[in-house]
Design a protein around this motif. Structure first.
Motif, PDB file in Angstrom:
ATOM      1  N   PHE A 117       0.797  -1.227   0.000  1.00 24.36           N
ATOM      2  CA  PHE A 117       0.000   0.000   0.000  1.00 24.36           C
ATOM      3  C   PHE A 117       0.834   1.284   0.000  1.00 24.36           C
ATOM      4  N   LEU A 118       2.046   1.212  -0.579  1.00 24.37           N
ATOM      5  CA  LEU A 118       2.860   2.418  -0.737  1.00 24.37           C
ATOM      6  C   LEU A 118       2.293   3.327  -1.824  1.00 24.37           C
ATOM      7  N   MET A 119       1.884   2.717  -2.952  1.00 25.98           N
ATOM      8  CA  MET A 119       1.460   3.495  -4.130  1.00 25.98           C
ATOM      9  C   MET A 119      -0.053   3.393  -4.323  1.00 25.98           C
ATOM     10  N   PRO A 120      -0.782   4.484  -4.114  1.00 24.67           N
ATOM     11  CA  PRO A 120      -2.242   4.432  -4.205  1.00 24.67           C
ATOM     12  C   PRO A 120      -2.807   4.508  -5.623  1.00 24.67           C
ATOM     13  N   ASP A 121      -2.030   4.980  -6.595  1.00 22.75           N
ATOM     14  CA  ASP A 121      -2.574   5.137  -7.939  1.00 22.75           C
ATOM     15  C   ASP A 121      -1.442   5.190  -8.972  1.00 22.75           C
ATOM     16  N   HIS A 122      -1.832   5.291 -10.251  1.00 23.23           N
ATOM     17  CA  HIS A 122      -0.829   5.324 -11.317  1.00 23.23           C
ATOM     18  C   HIS A 122       0.068   6.555 -11.229  1.00 23.23           C
ATOM     19  N   LYS A 123      -0.469   7.673 -10.759  1.00 26.35           N
ATOM     20  CA  LYS A 123       0.350   8.871 -10.619  1.00 26.35           C
ATOM     21  C   LYS A 123       1.455   8.665  -9.584  1.00 26.35           C
ATOM     22  N   ALA A 124       1.172   7.819  -8.607  1.00 29.51           N
ATOM     23  CA  ALA A 124       2.186   7.510  -7.593  1.00 29.51           C
ATOM     24  C   ALA A 124       3.320   6.685  -8.207  1.00 29.51           C
ATOM     25  N   ILE A 125       2.961   5.725  -9.076  1.00 27.72           N
ATOM     26  CA  ILE A 125       4.000   4.944  -9.761  1.00 27.72           C
ATOM     27  C   ILE A 125       4.881   5.886 -10.590  1.00 27.72           C
ATOM     28  N   ASP A 126       4.227   6.765 -11.346  1.00 30.10           N
ATOM     29  CA  ASP A 126       4.965   7.701 -12.202  1.00 30.10           C
ATOM     30  C   ASP A 126       5.857   8.626 -11.384  1.00 30.10           C
ATOM     31  N   ALA A 127       5.367   9.033 -10.210  1.00 27.03           N
ATOM     32  CA  ALA A 127       6.156   9.924  -9.354  1.00 27.03           C
ATOM     33  C   ALA A 127       7.476   9.266  -8.954  1.00 27.03           C
ATOM     34  N   LEU A 128       7.460   7.928  -8.848  1.00 28.01           N
ATOM     35  CA  LEU A 128       8.681   7.208  -8.482  1.00 28.01           C
ATOM     36  C   LEU A 128       9.540   6.908  -9.707  1.00 28.01           C
ATOM     37  N   THR A 129       8.961   6.230 -10.694  1.00 32.07           N
ATOM     38  CA  THR A 129       9.769   5.778 -11.831  1.00 32.07           C
ATOM     39  C   THR A 129      10.273   6.924 -12.706  1.00 32.07           C
ATOM     40  N   GLN A 130       9.496   7.987 -12.813  1.00 29.78           N
ATOM     41  CA  GLN A 130       9.883   9.086 -13.698  1.00 29.78           C
ATOM     42  C   GLN A 130      10.566  10.240 -12.956  1.00 29.78           C
ATOM     43  N   GLY A 131      10.828  10.032 -11.674  1.00 30.44           N
ATOM     44  CA  GLY A 131      11.439  11.086 -10.871  1.00 30.44           C
ATOM     45  C   GLY A 131      12.796  10.698 -10.311  1.00 30.44           C
ATOM     46  N   ALA A 132      13.164  11.366  -9.234  1.00 25.72           N
ATOM     47  CA  ALA A 132      14.491  11.172  -8.636  1.00 25.72           C
ATOM     48  C   ALA A 132      14.697   9.752  -8.107  1.00 25.72           C
ATOM     49  N   VAL A 133      13.640   9.146  -7.581  1.00 25.55           N
ATOM     50  CA  VAL A 133      13.755   7.776  -7.057  1.00 25.55           C
ATOM     51  C   VAL A 133      14.088   6.807  -8.187  1.00 25.55           C
ATOM     52  N   GLY A 134      13.407   6.967  -9.319  1.00 25.37           N
ATOM     53  CA  GLY A 134      13.680   6.109 -10.462  1.00 25.37           C
ATOM     54  C   GLY A 134      15.109   6.258 -10.957  1.00 25.37           C
ATOM     55  N   LYS A 135      15.602   7.486 -10.975  1.00 24.09           N
ATOM     56  CA  LYS A 135      16.977   7.731 -11.404  1.00 24.09           C
ATOM     57  C   LYS A 135      17.968   7.105 -10.431  1.00 24.09           C
ATOM     58  N   GLN A 136      17.664   7.211  -9.132  1.00 23.43           N
ATOM     59  CA  GLN A 136      18.547   6.625  -8.115  1.00 23.43           C
ATOM     60  C   GLN A 136      18.642   5.112  -8.291  1.00 23.43           C
ATOM     61  N   LEU A 137      17.503   4.474  -8.581  1.00 19.83           N
ATOM     62  CA  LEU A 137      17.491   3.030  -8.769  1.00 19.83           C
ATOM     63  C   LEU A 137      18.221   2.642 -10.058  1.00 19.83           C
ATOM     64  N   GLU A 338       8.131   8.079  -0.342  1.00 18.84           N
ATOM     65  CA  GLU A 338       6.927   8.592   0.324  1.00 18.84           C
ATOM     66  C   GLU A 338       6.737  10.085   0.047  1.00 18.84           C
ATOM     67  N   THR A 339       7.845  10.830   0.057  1.00 17.66           N
ATOM     68  CA  THR A 339       7.789  12.266  -0.193  1.00 17.66           C
ATOM     69  C   THR A 339       7.361  12.560  -1.631  1.00 17.66           C
ATOM     70  N   ALA A 340       7.926  11.805  -2.575  1.00 17.76           N
ATOM     71  CA  ALA A 340       7.589  11.988  -3.994  1.00 17.76           C
ATOM     72  C   ALA A 340       6.112  11.681  -4.254  1.00 17.76           C
ATOM     73  N   ILE A 341       5.606  10.649  -3.614  1.00 16.75           N
ATOM     74  CA  ILE A 341       4.199  10.281  -3.796  1.00 16.75           C
ATOM     75  C   ILE A 341       3.281  11.339  -3.190  1.00 16.75           C
ATOM     76  N   ALA A 342       3.650  11.835  -2.017  1.00 19.33           N
ATOM     77  CA  ALA A 342       2.841  12.860  -1.356  1.00 19.33           C
ATOM     78  C   ALA A 342       2.777  14.151  -2.187  1.00 19.33           C
ATOM     79  N   ALA A 343       3.833  14.394  -2.966  1.00 21.40           N
ATOM     80  CA  ALA A 343       3.918  15.639  -3.739  1.00 21.40           C
ATOM     81  C   ALA A 343       3.380  15.489  -5.166  1.00 21.40           C
ATOM     82  N   ARG A 344       2.906  14.296  -5.511  1.00 20.19           N
ATOM     83  CA  ARG A 344       2.443  14.057  -6.897  1.00 20.19           C
ATOM     84  C   ARG A 344       1.250  14.963  -7.228  1.00 20.19           C
ATOM     85  N   LYS A 345       1.115  15.271  -8.509  1.00 20.60           N
ATOM     86  CA  LYS A 345       0.013  16.126  -8.954  1.00 20.60           C
ATOM     87  C   LYS A 345      -1.085  15.275  -9.565  1.00 20.60           C
TER      88      LYS A 345
END
Length: 345
Positions: A117-137, A338-345
């Protein structure tokens, strides 16, 4: 004599400039006749479509210098999904479109996407994979003998079974649920009172058919393409507890053997194939389009959509698992997610 000398000089100059006139031609002489691409699923699953499309685009964008053949069913590792990443590092596999779940035994940080239950929706997935977290991974994967080029998507994993509707954690009690070979999944389903059983997808389908296991959890595209309602899976609950991004990668040595031009062509092909694959994996279940859900219900499947309060009950039941694995994955990485997901638009 002078004209002969001029002719020879001209031929020598032509030989020197030919590689420049035909970009990649000299390097392509050392390329393999065929490169092996591994996937767990073939067509018509979005996963397999994405892999096949990547191979097609690579050939197109490199003008045939790089020819890729897809091997679905993780056939290059005898169907053992959890060995795919190791085989990729060792060079048995040249390219892969792999699952973060299947590669998590070798790369613990990829368990991030399996935190319940970390990611509530598709925008949450995108916030991770297309953002700083995705780059870090991706930066992390680049230290492990592979070159990641794009994020794809297998989708949110919804639960189904042959016994009863699942609306509360207690409804899972005693159910034999097929799960992938990840300790995190064992912990999650044990916390919910189920009896998790690890097996490959190749073994899962006959096990569902015979009733050796009661249920499974997978994206809806797999639920439909694999015709799971015909295997007794008549109760489906949409709970969105985890999602499974896919990663398009190339073996590091193979990548280094290609010209810069072809490397960029393969990357561009991966980005295009991944974008198309994500769109396909979300078709019928996102952006106000519920056509896939209607198709499933029309097959006599009881489809349950959890309310926010019902979902919170599952989240509470798995909180200890989340906390335990957050420490293993890396508190800083989890916090960033968690921060990236909370800040998603």
């Amino acid at each position: 004599m002078t004209s002969l000398k001029s002719l020879l000089t001209g031929l020598a100059l032509a030989a020197l400039t030919l590689p420049a006139l035909l970009p990649g031609a000299a390097a392509a002489a050392d390329y393999k006749a065929e490169y092996k691409l591994s996937t767990v699923l073939g067509k018509p699953f979005p996963w397999g479509v994405g892999g096949d499309r990547w191979a097609e685009l690579i050939k197109e964008k490199t003008n045939g210098r790089i020819v890729v053949k897809m091997y679905p069913g993780t056939s290059l590792v005898n169907g053992d999904q959890t060995k795919e990443f190791t085989a990729l590092r060792q060079g048995t596999i040249d390219l892969a479109v792999g699952s973060t779940i299947n590669w998590s035994p070798q790369v613990k940080e990829l368990n991030l996407f399996s935190l319940p239950f970390l990611m509530p929706d598709h925008k949450a997935i995108d916030a991770l994979t297309q953002g700083a977290v995705g780059k870090q991974l991706f930066d992390l994967l680049a230290t492990k003998d592979v070159v990641p080029v794009a994020w794809g998507e297998n989708g949110f994993r919804e639960i189904s079974n042959s016994k009863r509707s699942i609306k509360a954690p207690e409804d899972l009690k005693g159910l034999k649920i097929r799960v992938v070979g990840s300790p995190l999944y064992l912990d999650t389903f044990t916390a919910l009172g189920a009896n998790p059983t690890q097996m490959s997808w190749a073994d899962a389908q006959p096990a569902l058919s015979t009733g050796a296991v009661d249920g499974q959890e997978n994206p809806l595209t797999i639920f439909t393409a694999a015709k799971l309602p015909t295997l007794g899976q008549k109760h489906l609950t949409l709970w969105g507890y985890v999602a499974d991004p896919l990663i398009f990668v190339v073996n590091k040595e193979v990548w280094a053997s290609w010209s810069k031009e072809d490397q960029e062509a393969v990357r561009a092909a991966g980005l295009q194939a991944a974008a198309e694959e994500i769109a396909l994996s979300r078709k019928g279940i996102a952006a106000g389009d519920d056509s896939l859900l209607k198709e499933i219900a029309a097959q006599g499947v009881d489809v349950v959509q959890l309310t926010p309060d019902q979902q919170k009950a599952f989240q509470k039941a798995t909180q200890a698992v989340y906390d335990k694995w957050a420490k293993q994955i890396g508190p800083d990485l989890v916090k960033a997610a968690e921060t990236a997901i909370a800040a998603r638009k």
